[in-house]
Each structure stands twice: as C-alpha cells, then as structure tokens.
Design an enzyme around this catalytic site. Sequence first.
Site, PDB file in Angstrom:
ATOM      1  N   TYR A  24      63.177 -34.141-123.255  1.00 19.24           N
ATOM      2  CA  TYR A  24      61.803 -34.616-122.979  1.00 19.24           C
ATOM      3  C   TYR A  24      61.118 -35.043-124.279  1.00 19.24           C
ATOM      4  O   TYR A  24      60.542 -36.121-124.365  1.00 19.24           O
ATOM      5  CB  TYR A  24      61.003 -33.522-122.276  1.00 19.24           C
ATOM      6  CG  TYR A  24      59.623 -33.974-121.831  1.00 19.24           C
ATOM      7  CD1 TYR A  24      59.452 -34.704-120.662  1.00 19.24           C
ATOM      8  CD2 TYR A  24      58.486 -33.659-122.581  1.00 19.24           C
ATOM      9  CE1 TYR A  24      58.183 -35.122-120.250  1.00 19.24           C
ATOM     10  CE2 TYR A  24      57.220 -34.064-122.178  1.00 19.24           C
ATOM     11  CZ  TYR A  24      57.074 -34.790-121.005  1.00 19.24           C
ATOM     12  OH  TYR A  24      55.820 -35.203-120.600  1.00 19.24           O
TER      13      TYR A  24
ATOM     14  N   LYS B  88      59.907 -38.816-125.225  1.00 20.64           N
ATOM     15  CA  LYS B  88      58.502 -39.201-125.427  1.00 20.64           C
ATOM     16  C   LYS B  88      58.286 -39.763-126.835  1.00 20.64           C
ATOM     17  O   LYS B  88      57.423 -40.617-127.032  1.00 20.64           O
ATOM     18  CB  LYS B  88      57.571 -38.021-125.131  1.00 20.64           C
ATOM     19  CG  LYS B  88      57.519 -37.649-123.631  1.00 20.64           C
ATOM     20  CD  LYS B  88      56.925 -38.774-122.774  1.00 20.64           C
ATOM     21  CE  LYS B  88      56.815 -38.397-121.300  1.00 20.64           C
ATOM     22  NZ  LYS B  88      56.205 -39.456-120.470  1.00 20.64           N
TER      23      LYS B  88
HETATM   24  P1  NAD Z   1      53.782 -35.512-111.538  1.00 16.78           P
HETATM   25  O1  NAD Z   1      55.107 -34.871-111.343  1.00 16.78           O
HETATM   26  O2  NAD Z   1      52.600 -34.993-110.800  1.00 16.78           O
HETATM   27  O3  NAD Z   1      53.880 -37.079-111.290  1.00 16.78           O
HETATM   28  C1  NAD Z   1      55.002 -37.829-111.697  1.00 16.78           C
HETATM   29  C2  NAD Z   1      55.316 -38.834-110.611  1.00 16.78           C
HETATM   30  O4  NAD Z   1      56.401 -39.659-111.075  1.00 16.78           O
HETATM   31  C3  NAD Z   1      55.777 -38.176-109.309  1.00 16.78           C
HETATM   32  O5  NAD Z   1      55.010 -38.651-108.222  1.00 16.78           O
HETATM   33  C4  NAD Z   1      57.236 -38.589-109.188  1.00 16.78           C
HETATM   34  O6  NAD Z   1      57.662 -38.790-107.847  1.00 16.78           O
HETATM   35  C5  NAD Z   1      57.247 -39.889-109.979  1.00 16.78           C
HETATM   36  N1  NAD Z   1      58.601 -40.221-110.433  1.00 16.78           N
HETATM   37  C6  NAD Z   1      59.438 -39.423-111.147  1.00 16.78           C
HETATM   38  N2  NAD Z   1      60.609 -40.056-111.311  1.00 16.78           N
HETATM   39  C7  NAD Z   1      60.509 -41.258-110.689  1.00 16.78           C
HETATM   40  C8  NAD Z   1      61.394 -42.346-110.506  1.00 16.78           C
HETATM   41  N3  NAD Z   1      62.653 -42.307-110.961  1.00 16.78           N
HETATM   42  N4  NAD Z   1      60.953 -43.434-109.829  1.00 16.78           N
HETATM   43  C9  NAD Z   1      59.704 -43.474-109.334  1.00 16.78           C
HETATM   44  N5  NAD Z   1      58.817 -42.465-109.459  1.00 16.78           N
HETATM   45  C10 NAD Z   1      59.226 -41.370-110.139  1.00 16.78           C
HETATM   46  O7  NAD Z   1      53.547 -35.395-113.107  1.00 16.78           O
HETATM   47  P2  NAD Z   1      52.366 -35.948-114.046  1.00 16.78           P
HETATM   48  O8  NAD Z   1      52.023 -34.836-114.929  1.00 16.78           O
HETATM   49  O9  NAD Z   1      51.322 -36.675-113.296  1.00 16.78           O
HETATM   50  O10 NAD Z   1      53.217 -36.984-114.924  1.00 16.78           O
HETATM   51  C11 NAD Z   1      52.801 -38.302-115.211  1.00 16.78           C
HETATM   52  C12 NAD Z   1      53.172 -38.632-116.645  1.00 16.78           C
HETATM   53  O11 NAD Z   1      52.407 -37.819-117.526  1.00 16.78           O
HETATM   54  C13 NAD Z   1      54.632 -38.363-117.006  1.00 16.78           C
HETATM   55  O12 NAD Z   1      55.149 -39.443-117.764  1.00 16.78           O
HETATM   56  C14 NAD Z   1      54.567 -37.109-117.850  1.00 16.78           C
HETATM   57  O13 NAD Z   1      55.646 -37.021-118.758  1.00 16.78           O
HETATM   58  C15 NAD Z   1      53.241 -37.321-118.530  1.00 16.78           C
HETATM   59  N6  NAD Z   1      52.658 -36.093-119.086  1.00 16.78           N
HETATM   60  C16 NAD Z   1      52.277 -35.073-118.279  1.00 16.78           C
HETATM   61  C17 NAD Z   1      51.728 -33.916-118.832  1.00 16.78           C
HETATM   62  C18 NAD Z   1      51.296 -32.745-117.998  1.00 16.78           C
HETATM   63  O14 NAD Z   1      50.942 -31.684-118.562  1.00 16.78           O
HETATM   64  N7  NAD Z   1      51.251 -32.871-116.685  1.00 16.78           N
HETATM   65  C19 NAD Z   1      51.586 -33.835-120.230  1.00 16.78           C
HETATM   66  C20 NAD Z   1      51.985 -34.896-121.027  1.00 16.78           C
HETATM   67  C21 NAD Z   1      52.522 -36.023-120.443  1.00 16.78           C
END
Ligand code: NAD
Length: 253
Positions: free
Chosen positions: A157, A161
């Site tokens: 991860y 990133k």
């Molecule tokens: P989440 O799991 O709620 O949402 C992620 C979405 O991406 C899900 O709906 C999932 O179905 C979709 N997804 C995953 N793989 C996929 C694929 N192959 N094709 C199509 N859709 C796909 O998580 P989130 O926290 O909303 O994540 C969104 C972004 O934020 C991500 O890139 C994550 O790395 C980043 N992020 C999240 C956090 C956190 O603390 N939640 C922190 C830093 C970065």
Amino acid sequence: CVPDGERGLRGRVVLVTGAASGIGRAQVLRFLEEGARVVATDRDAGGLATLPGAGDGCLTVAADVTWREDVARLVGTAVESHGRIDVLSNTAGILDGFARSLDTSEELWERVFAVNVTAVFRLTNAVLPGMLAQGRGTVVNVASVASFVAGGGGAAYTASKHALLGYTRQLASDYGRRGIKVNAVCPGLVETGMTRERLAEPESRFMKAATAVPSGRYGQPDEIAAVAVFLAKPDSDFMQGAAVMVDGGLTIR
Ligand code: NAD
C-alpha cells in the site's frame, strides 16, 4: 461578476471511481451539489445503485478499473452520454492488510498495484486524449499520507501510494502547459468501508493513531471530498502537481 459556469463546475462532466463507498461516494454527492454531470463508477454495482440521483442526474457504470475492457467501456459510455470528460477523480483504492514485506505475497503486491497505480494510469490515459483535444481537463488523484510516510499501510500500500504521487507529479509536469491540471489529495485516517471495522475496536492501532494526531480525531469522507472538489474547480487552477494533506496534522510531526 463571473458567471457560475466559469468559476464553478455547473455542467462539467466529472468521472469518479470508487464511487459506491466512502470518499468516492462523498465526492459524487458534492459534485452533484455543484451542478456537475457525474459519472459514478465502482465494481460494487449494489453500492452504486444506492447513490442518490443514480439513474437521474448521476450516471452509474459498474466497472472494475483493473479490467482493460471495463475501462474502455466506462470511458466510452461517459463520452457517449455527455460528449466529453472534464474532470477525472481517481479514487478507487484497496488496502493491503498492513502486511510487512515478508508477509506480502506477490499476488497481494500485484493486486494492490493493479488498483492503486496501474488502473489510475490506464484510466488517465483513456481520458487524457479527449481532455487534450479540448485544451482543458482536471485529474484529481486520491493518494494518502502513505504517499509520504510509513505506517499508513503495509509494504504494498505504502509503495503504491508513493508511486501514485510520483505519477501525479509527472503527469502535471508533462501536461500542465497543455491545459491539464493534475493534483493529489492525501487523506489521513478517514472513517470509510476501508477502515470502519478496525475503528470499531477501541484498542486498535487505528484508534490510537487517530487520537494521536493534532486534531485528535479521524476524518469523515466529506472532509476529503470537499478538498477533491476544490481541486476540480477553476479556483485551484494555479495548483499543479500538488499533494494536499488532509490528515488532521498526522504528517506535521
Ligand atoms: P472504501 O473502501 O470505502 O471505498 C473504495 C471503493 O473503491 C469501494 O467502493 C470499492 O468497491 C472500490 N474499488 C476497489 N477496487 C476497485 C476496482 N478494482 N474497480 C472498481 N472499484 C474498486 O475506501 P475509501 O477510504 O473511501 O478509499 C478511497 C480512496 O481513499 C482509496 O484510494 C484509499 O486508498 C484512499 N485513502 C483512504 C484513507 C482512509 O483512511 N479511509 C486514507 C488515505 C487514503
């Protein structure tokens, strides 16, 4: 007085990946509020169907961004329906279970890079020619504090990133002069589908990490979406290749 269409996003076509949940979903709601025409995509068709406005102002397309055919179909559908794509928000991402390198199989490494890096590259390349042809376009990549520091994820991860932020900067450098704005928003710990289970354990390392930041709490998806929408707006047009931390201060010390 500047007409809303020039300063805002009214009528702009915005494609959001990862739109069924968390940060992607929150962006869809904000972009719709701004009067944008939203194409919401996710591999979770059930989640997409629960988006307010689905099938109305908001076009939903179930697609897996790691599948070449799905990406081609997704971009084809968006352009067929709306004529162009003005804003691409690469938000879909997956976590790696915080696995250290020795606990990371090649399969896990490849799975994480396929979603967090390769799919972003593929989708951006599918959308960029249209943006370049119209002389204008915006890409917002949802990176992470893990684009800067260790500990926000496991080996795959964090590496993915870092790679995503590198790609963001190179895109900005290569296409900025041709009307393309590319930036990254870097969330800290946010309550979403990705983190909810761990946050439910009061003694979890997540909870400890959340309260150890200067803001003393974890974030909500809408707090990240607000910044992503700002990066999509003309108000941020002098921002290029930036990484905007939205992390409650996690990375300042
Ligand atoms: P989440 O799991 O709620 O949402 C992620 C979405 O991406 C899900 O709906 C999932 O179905 C979709 N997804 C995953 N793989 C996929 C694929 N192959 N094709 C199509 N859709 C796909 O998580 P989130 O926290 O909303 O994540 C969104 C972004 O934020 C991500 O890139 C994550 O790395 C980043 N992020 C999240 C956090 C956190 O603390 N939640 C922190 C830093 C970065």
